[in-house]
Design a protein around this motif. Structure first.
Motif, PDB file in Angstrom:
ATOM      1  N   UNK B 200       0.932  -1.277  -0.077  1.00  0.00           N
ATOM      2  CA  UNK B 200      -0.090  -0.053  -0.065  1.00  0.00           C
ATOM      3  C   UNK B 200       0.880   1.398  -0.108  1.00  0.00           C
ATOM      4  N   UNK B 201       0.322   2.314  -0.851  1.00  0.00           N
ATOM      5  CA  UNK B 201       0.805   3.798  -0.410  1.00  0.00           C
ATOM      6  C   UNK B 201       0.392   4.321   1.068  1.00  0.00           C
ATOM      7  N   UNK B 202      -0.708   3.963   1.454  1.00  0.00           N
ATOM      8  CA  UNK B 202      -1.291   4.486   2.657  1.00  0.00           C
ATOM      9  C   UNK B 202      -1.909   3.297   3.271  1.00  0.00           C
ATOM     10  N   UNK B 203      -1.741   3.061   4.580  1.00  0.00           N
ATOM     11  CA  UNK B 203      -2.743   2.163   5.391  1.00  0.00           C
ATOM     12  C   UNK B 203      -3.635   3.006   6.565  1.00  0.00           C
ATOM     13  N   UNK B 204      -4.656   2.805   6.403  1.00  0.00           N
ATOM     14  CA  UNK B 204      -5.619   3.625   7.218  1.00  0.00           C
ATOM     15  C   UNK B 204      -6.242   2.491   8.304  1.00  0.00           C
ATOM     16  N   UNK B 205      -6.534   3.236   9.640  1.00  0.00           N
ATOM     17  CA  UNK B 205      -7.275   2.644  10.293  1.00  0.00           C
ATOM     18  C   UNK B 205      -8.643   3.186  10.704  1.00  0.00           C
ATOM     19  N   UNK B 206      -9.675   2.891  10.317  1.00  0.00           N
ATOM     20  CA  UNK B 206     -10.847   3.604  10.453  1.00  0.00           C
ATOM     21  C   UNK B 206     -11.460   3.807  11.857  1.00  0.00           C
ATOM     22  N   UNK B 207     -12.279   4.405  12.169  1.00  0.00           N
ATOM     23  CA  UNK B 207     -12.912   4.508  13.557  1.00  0.00           C
ATOM     24  C   UNK B 207     -13.722   3.444  14.055  1.00  0.00           C
ATOM     25  N   UNK B 239     -11.573   6.170  17.633  1.00  0.00           N
ATOM     26  CA  UNK B 239     -12.998   5.838  17.464  1.00  0.00           C
ATOM     27  C   UNK B 239     -13.614   6.423  18.720  1.00  0.00           C
ATOM     28  N   UNK B 240     -12.861   7.176  19.531  1.00  0.00           N
ATOM     29  CA  UNK B 240     -13.706   7.798  20.622  1.00  0.00           C
ATOM     30  C   UNK B 240     -13.645   9.235  20.656  1.00  0.00           C
ATOM     31  N   UNK B 241     -14.906   9.658  21.037  1.00  0.00           N
ATOM     32  CA  UNK B 241     -14.931  11.226  21.304  1.00  0.00           C
ATOM     33  C   UNK B 241     -15.453  11.456  22.865  1.00  0.00           C
ATOM     34  N   UNK B 242     -14.643  12.162  23.160  1.00  0.00           N
ATOM     35  CA  UNK B 242     -14.803  12.527  24.779  1.00  0.00           C
ATOM     36  C   UNK B 242     -14.574  11.037  25.581  1.00  0.00           C
ATOM     37  N   UNK B 243     -13.717  10.460  24.969  1.00  0.00           N
ATOM     38  CA  UNK B 243     -13.629   9.018  25.782  1.00  0.00           C
ATOM     39  C   UNK B 243     -14.871   7.968  25.599  1.00  0.00           C
ATOM     40  N   UNK B 244     -15.768   8.458  24.770  1.00  0.00           N
ATOM     41  CA  UNK B 244     -16.681   7.360  24.711  1.00  0.00           C
ATOM     42  C   UNK B 244     -16.946   7.076  22.965  1.00  0.00           C
ATOM     43  N   UNK B 245     -17.303   5.829  22.931  1.00  0.00           N
ATOM     44  CA  UNK B 245     -17.600   5.571  21.412  1.00  0.00           C
ATOM     45  C   UNK B 245     -18.837   6.319  20.588  1.00  0.00           C
ATOM     46  N   UNK B 246     -18.822   6.679  19.594  1.00  0.00           N
ATOM     47  CA  UNK B 246     -19.986   7.413  18.968  1.00  0.00           C
ATOM     48  C   UNK B 246     -21.064   6.483  18.931  1.00  0.00           C
ATOM     49  N   UNK B 247     -20.784   5.147  18.759  1.00  0.00           N
ATOM     50  CA  UNK B 247     -21.660   3.883  18.827  1.00  0.00           C
ATOM     51  C   UNK B 247     -21.097   2.754  19.191  1.00  0.00           C
ATOM     52  N   UNK B 248     -21.808   1.695  19.690  1.00  0.00           N
ATOM     53  CA  UNK B 248     -21.311   0.423  19.768  1.00  0.00           C
ATOM     54  C   UNK B 248     -20.758   0.486  21.363  1.00  0.00           C
ATOM     55  N   UNK B 249     -19.718  -0.378  21.726  1.00  0.00           N
ATOM     56  CA  UNK B 249     -19.549  -0.359  23.247  1.00  0.00           C
ATOM     57  C   UNK B 249     -18.037  -0.467  23.197  1.00  0.00           C
ATOM     58  N   UNK B 301     -14.380  14.752  14.866  1.00  0.00           N
ATOM     59  CA  UNK B 301     -14.269  13.104  14.123  1.00  0.00           C
ATOM     60  C   UNK B 301     -15.885  12.448  13.896  1.00  0.00           C
ATOM     61  N   UNK B 302     -16.848  13.332  14.382  1.00  0.00           N
ATOM     62  CA  UNK B 302     -18.069  12.865  14.089  1.00  0.00           C
ATOM     63  C   UNK B 302     -18.589  12.727  12.620  1.00  0.00           C
ATOM     64  N   UNK B 303     -18.708  11.399  12.356  1.00  0.00           N
ATOM     65  CA  UNK B 303     -19.203  11.415  11.070  1.00  0.00           C
ATOM     66  C   UNK B 303     -20.878  11.467  10.774  1.00  0.00           C
ATOM     67  N   UNK B 304     -21.232  12.709  10.936  1.00  0.00           N
ATOM     68  CA  UNK B 304     -22.637  13.096  10.984  1.00  0.00           C
ATOM     69  C   UNK B 304     -23.242  12.861   9.464  1.00  0.00           C
ATOM     70  N   UNK B 305     -22.378  12.889   8.391  1.00  0.00           N
ATOM     71  CA  UNK B 305     -22.711  13.047   7.100  1.00  0.00           C
ATOM     72  C   UNK B 305     -21.632  12.279   6.275  1.00  0.00           C
ATOM     73  N   UNK B 306     -21.915  11.960   5.051  1.00  0.00           N
ATOM     74  CA  UNK B 306     -20.875  11.211   4.329  1.00  0.00           C
ATOM     75  C   UNK B 306     -19.893  12.507   3.947  1.00  0.00           C
ATOM     76  N   UNK B 307     -20.359  13.867   3.896  1.00  0.00           N
ATOM     77  CA  UNK B 307     -19.388  14.743   3.548  1.00  0.00           C
ATOM     78  C   UNK B 307     -18.493  15.065   4.777  1.00  0.00           C
TER      79      UNK B 307
END
Lengths: 333, 333
Positions: B200-207, B239-249, B301-307
């Protein structure tokens, strides 16, 4: 009273439903055990799931879940699973399976994969459809997987296709040279099948296809001997009216095995065990010489309603009663 | 350009969708190959059918078929199959599967039963959802069946339950003592997985969940070494915002493995290969001493929309570009 019936799909299911209706009104309170031996010869594996069309038609019909117009499948069906499988390019696309119907096949396949025999799975499905409460036990003819293939000639070339492909996809339009039932020679009758025939008070043959429904059940080793040996009178209902099946393609199936499409010829297929035979007035059939089997009764055989089917079933029981002494005399033939 | 991402379910899928959106607008016409290595650690067999929740969430999301509100499953779903399975008494009833979704599992199970590896099945599912046209290849992390079990304590007693039972049925409310991933030690990376990381040229770890999604992928033998050894910069999104996940556990999963629910602690789990780390301003994290990995970028980092997801993905790519030289120097760590 113990009644045992051999049944295919729609015709068999509607006859059994009529029989139950008749028993309820004609013999209220009497304990009648009805054992249905269902054809599994046209079973097929689709999308990795085991489909038993005849057993399901009986379950849905007796349980009040059948699509009345079609005669098979579930009422109020949707087809979201099939549509998505089509989007995935999954084959085949010529066999219609509804969403509720899919659940039956998923459930059956899961239990089979866990090692349960088809008879045990069928008992569970029977419970879901209230068969025990109706005094009905549905047995598959065998727990051994069997499949009917049709040898067809197309463009001068012979090839074998699955029975369902011939029946459903081609609507029996390809000339059938013969039927080959893979696995039938080595199939053992499911637990209870032979006993249900031997210990019955009456054995009935509903108006099912004599070749690919009743004929397949008769091919399970031991079944034909049990019918010959039972002390119960065996009474059948011709599936033909005016030489043609009410639905399905019994005439084409008979042609494939070289038998005329007449009620007389169908009775001939059962000659070694048949005691009584119901024939529609529209179906030409000579009265047999007095004293020879089977005894003939002529009456309308169109199961146009549950009540009509009940009347036919009642006539079959009456004919059986009138022939009940035949078997006692010589202890079977 | 070749981008490789390790992804769990909803967070991973939405990030990848945002990445594609970003590439389309920021690099129109440029050929970018995106390889997604999907977690299969929470796969489960239900009703005899193989269900791969994370892979399906990615497929449905990238293919435009996902239920946006839920984040998983199909849009405009019905539940006729599940209702009938419930009527049949089939278990479990705590996992929601829609009719269209069932078709995916039926199709996958059929192909697996025919001997196709999961990676080949996933490629076919990817084609149904148009992934090749988007330049995306979805690879399961392994073709070896693995299953995550959760050791929980309930009423003073320890027992292991399937991850999905813990996650879906109990909504992670039972205290998780630890996670056991059956089969992971012996799991081989699916064909193309290690190569996609190495080349790869770039490796990404999504949230995605750092324990039960990214953490499981990292446990596939060879994957972690490939990440350490690749010349591509590795950039992650907390994957954390304010120490908590946006969704999940994720917070509860981190607690189970004795790691604090902070972006700094999550970065610590990736310390041996992480070059850049995106952190939300709401998440407290000390800037690392200059020169030490990973480089930090703070942004919402909140993925509130596709944009919004596209902007985050763009920021991750920018950070990766700024770190592209790091790996070239020593040829990996």
């Amino acid at each position: 009273m113990r009644i045992t019936a051999l049944a295919g799909g729609v015709g068999g299911a509607r006859f059994i439903r009529g029989l139950l209706h008749h028993l309820e009104s004609a013999r209220p309170g009497e304990r009648v055990e009805v054992t249905v031996i269902g054809n599994t010869g046209d079973d097929i594996t689709l999308f990795g799931l085991r489909v038993c069309p005849d057993l399901d038609t009986i379950l849905y019909t007796l349980g009040g879940g059948v699509h009345e117009g079609q005669g098979w499948g579930r009422a109020d069906e949707s087809h979201h699973v099939a549509d998505e499988l089509a989007a995935l390019g999954a084959l085949p696309q010529w066999f219609s399976l509804g969403d509720k119907d899919f659940a039956t096949h998923i459930y059956r396949s899961q239990l089979l994969a866990q090692g349960l025999p088809l008879s045990a799975v069928t008992a569970r499905l029977g419970a879901r459809w209230g068969l025990p409460d109706q005094g009905v036990t549905l047995l598959p003819m065998t727990d051994t997987p069997v499949e009917t293939h049709v040898v067809v000639t197309e463009g001068g070339e012979q090839r074998a296709i699955h029975f369902q492909e011939w029946w459903v996809r081609h609507r029996a339009s390809l000339h059938a040279d013969r039927f080959v039932v893979a696995g039938l020679d080595a199939a053992a009758p499911a637990p209870g099948v032979l006993e249900a025939i031997r210990t019955a008070d009456v054995v009935l043959l509903p108006p099912s296809n004599p070749v690919v429904s009743i004929g397949i059940i008769l091919g399970v080793p031991g079944v034909r001997d049990a019918l010959r040996g039972t002390r119960a009178p065996v009474v059948g209902v011709s599936p033909l009216i005016g030489g043609r099946p009410v639905r399905g393609h019994a005439d084409l199936c008979l042609r494939a095995i070289g038998v005329a499409s007449t009620s007389a010829a169908v009775a001939g297929l059962y000659a070694d065990f048949l005691d009584g035979w119901l024939v529609d007035p529209a179906d030409p059939m000579e009265e047999p010489p007095s004293g020879s089997a089977p005894a003939l009764v002529r009456r309308p055989l169109l199961m146009s309603s549950v009540e009509a089917a009940a009347d036919i079933a009642g006539a079959a029981l009456s004919l059986a009663e009138s022939r009940a002494d035949r078997r006692g005399l010589g202890g079977g033939r």
